[in-house]
Motif scaffolding. Structure first.
Motif, PDB file in Angstrom:
ATOM      1  N   SER A  93       0.803  -1.222   0.000  1.00 27.69           N
ATOM      2  CA  SER A  93       0.000   0.000   0.000  1.00 27.69           C
ATOM      3  C   SER A  93       0.833   1.268   0.000  1.00 27.69           C
ATOM      4  CB  SER A  93      -0.933   0.013   1.201  1.00 27.69           C
ATOM      5  OG  SER A  93      -1.416   1.277   1.489  1.00 27.69           O
ATOM      6  N   CYS A  94       0.180   2.398  -0.316  1.00 30.52           N
ATOM      7  CA  CYS A  94       0.838   3.680  -0.173  1.00 30.52           C
ATOM      8  C   CYS A  94       0.344   4.324   1.117  1.00 30.52           C
ATOM      9  CB  CYS A  94       0.525   4.593  -1.354  1.00 30.52           C
ATOM     10  SG  CYS A  94      -1.197   4.932  -1.604  1.00 30.52           S
ATOM     11  N   THR A 109      -6.687   6.087  -6.936  1.00 33.25           N
ATOM     12  CA  THR A 109      -5.865   6.801  -7.907  1.00 33.25           C
ATOM     13  C   THR A 109      -5.630   8.195  -7.370  1.00 33.25           C
ATOM     14  OG1 THR A 109      -6.804   5.568  -9.769  1.00 33.25           O
ATOM     15  CG2 THR A 109      -5.684   7.634 -10.277  1.00 33.25           C
ATOM     16  N   TRP A 117      -0.731  -4.354  -0.199  1.00 31.46           N
ATOM     17  CA  TRP A 117      -1.205  -3.252  -1.029  1.00 31.46           C
ATOM     18  C   TRP A 117       0.010  -2.732  -1.794  1.00 31.46           C
ATOM     19  CZ3 TRP A 117      -6.139  -1.944  -1.761  1.00 31.46           C
ATOM     20  CH2 TRP A 117      -7.093  -2.258  -0.791  1.00 31.46           C
ATOM     21  N   SER A 121       1.513   0.277  -4.260  1.00 32.78           N
ATOM     22  CA  SER A 121       1.317   1.629  -4.761  1.00 32.78           C
ATOM     23  C   SER A 121       2.420   1.956  -5.752  1.00 32.78           C
ATOM     24  CB  SER A 121       1.350   2.636  -3.611  1.00 32.78           C
ATOM     25  OG  SER A 121       1.274   3.955  -4.094  1.00 32.78           O
ATOM     26  N   ASN A 134      -0.692   8.017  -9.498  1.00 34.11           N
ATOM     27  CA  ASN A 134      -0.350   6.954  -8.565  1.00 34.11           C
ATOM     28  C   ASN A 134      -1.577   6.074  -8.346  1.00 34.11           C
ATOM     29  OD1 ASN A 134       0.119   5.802  -5.578  1.00 34.11           O
ATOM     30  ND2 ASN A 134       2.078   6.332  -6.499  1.00 34.11           N
ATOM     31  N   LYS A 172      -3.102   2.453  -6.364  1.00 36.50           N
ATOM     32  CA  LYS A 172      -2.881   1.523  -5.264  1.00 36.50           C
ATOM     33  C   LYS A 172      -3.883   0.388  -5.387  1.00 36.50           C
ATOM     34  CE  LYS A 172      -4.708   1.941  -1.340  1.00 36.50           C
ATOM     35  NZ  LYS A 172      -5.198   2.489  -0.050  1.00 36.50           N
TER      36      LYS A 172
END
Length: 240
Positions: free
Chosen positions: A19-20, A29, A168, A170, A181, A183
């Motif tokens: 993830s981010c 997004t 997750w 990213s 970006n 994810k």
């Protein structure tokens, strides 16, 4: 340094994911983010064993195929992934639901390569660069977006996601000169010094300027005069 620790939780893979930023429970997004810095050993992507699939939708039908991966690499330090970068050849995008060489295949192929969609003459490549990762926790889930209902409603995010995501992911996705970006959940594993990952998710094509037939501008969706903005993407990648 951004890393993904694998060995300690591969035994309980169903509880983890990429993830981010902070842990989240939806595909996202956002604007481009800082790329992860590589460290450790660099593994080359096995382009012959790796695939990226796409599927587009309109009320009257669907089209699907692949976008070839031309090169890619994943950096690994011990049992942790520190970065990754992948390049795709838009000019060689394949359509698998129409017979190659047929009139309809040629029309769709030319249209996808045109300025209405990928503008491949000016932007022949797309790229994806990892920016951030985090575990997929037992409390995470995938939220499905609402879609206009037809016989060909796009697949939902929960349908496309792997059955047992582990991270997750990213990363910055660049298409026709625009970088966003994204994810999404992925199932990632490492064995014998090699990395493999599987994922599936939707993107909104209009975020990258692929706005032909934008459903948001359709004045009467009942007339089927639009193309869904959601495009399904799935991949299965393996390192050498």
């Amino acid at each position: 340094m951004k890393t993904i620790k694998l060995s300690g939780f591969l035994l309980s893979a169903a509880l983890l994911t990429f993830s981010c930023g902070q842990s989240s429970n939806t595909v996202e997004t956002t604007e481009a983010q800082e790329e992860a810095q590589a460290s450790g050993k660099t593994l080359q992507l096995d382009t012959n064993a790796s695939t990226v699939n796409w599927r587009g939708y309109k009320p009257t039908g669907q089209h699907h195929g692949i976008i070839p991966i031309t090169k890619g690499e994943i950096s690994v330090e011990g049992d942790a992934i520190t970065s990754g970068e992948f390049t795709f050849d838009v000019t060689k995008l394949e359509i698998h639901d129409l017979e190659a060489g047929s009139e309809n295949h040629g029309k769709l192929s030319n249209h996808l390569q045109s300025d209405d969609f990928f503008d491949a003459a000016n932007h022949p490549e797309a790229t994806f660069v990892i920016t951030e990762v985090s575990p997929y926790s037992s409390g995470d889930n995938i939220e499905d977006q609402e879609q206009f209902e037809t016989e060909n409603t796009p697949k939902s995010e929960s349908e496309l996601a792997p059955a047992s995501p582990t991270h997750w992911v990213s990363g910055n996705l660049t298409i026709r000169g625009t970088t966003k970006n994204i994810k999404f959940p992925a199932a990632v594993s490492m064995a014998n010094g090699k990395v493999s990952a599987q994922a599936g998710f939707n993107i909104d094509r209009t975020d990258w300027g692929l706005s032909y037939g934008d459903e948001a501008t359709a004045t009467d969706k009942a007339k089927d005069k639009f193309i869904y903005n959601s495009v399904s993407v799935s991949f299965d990648i393996k390192s050498i």
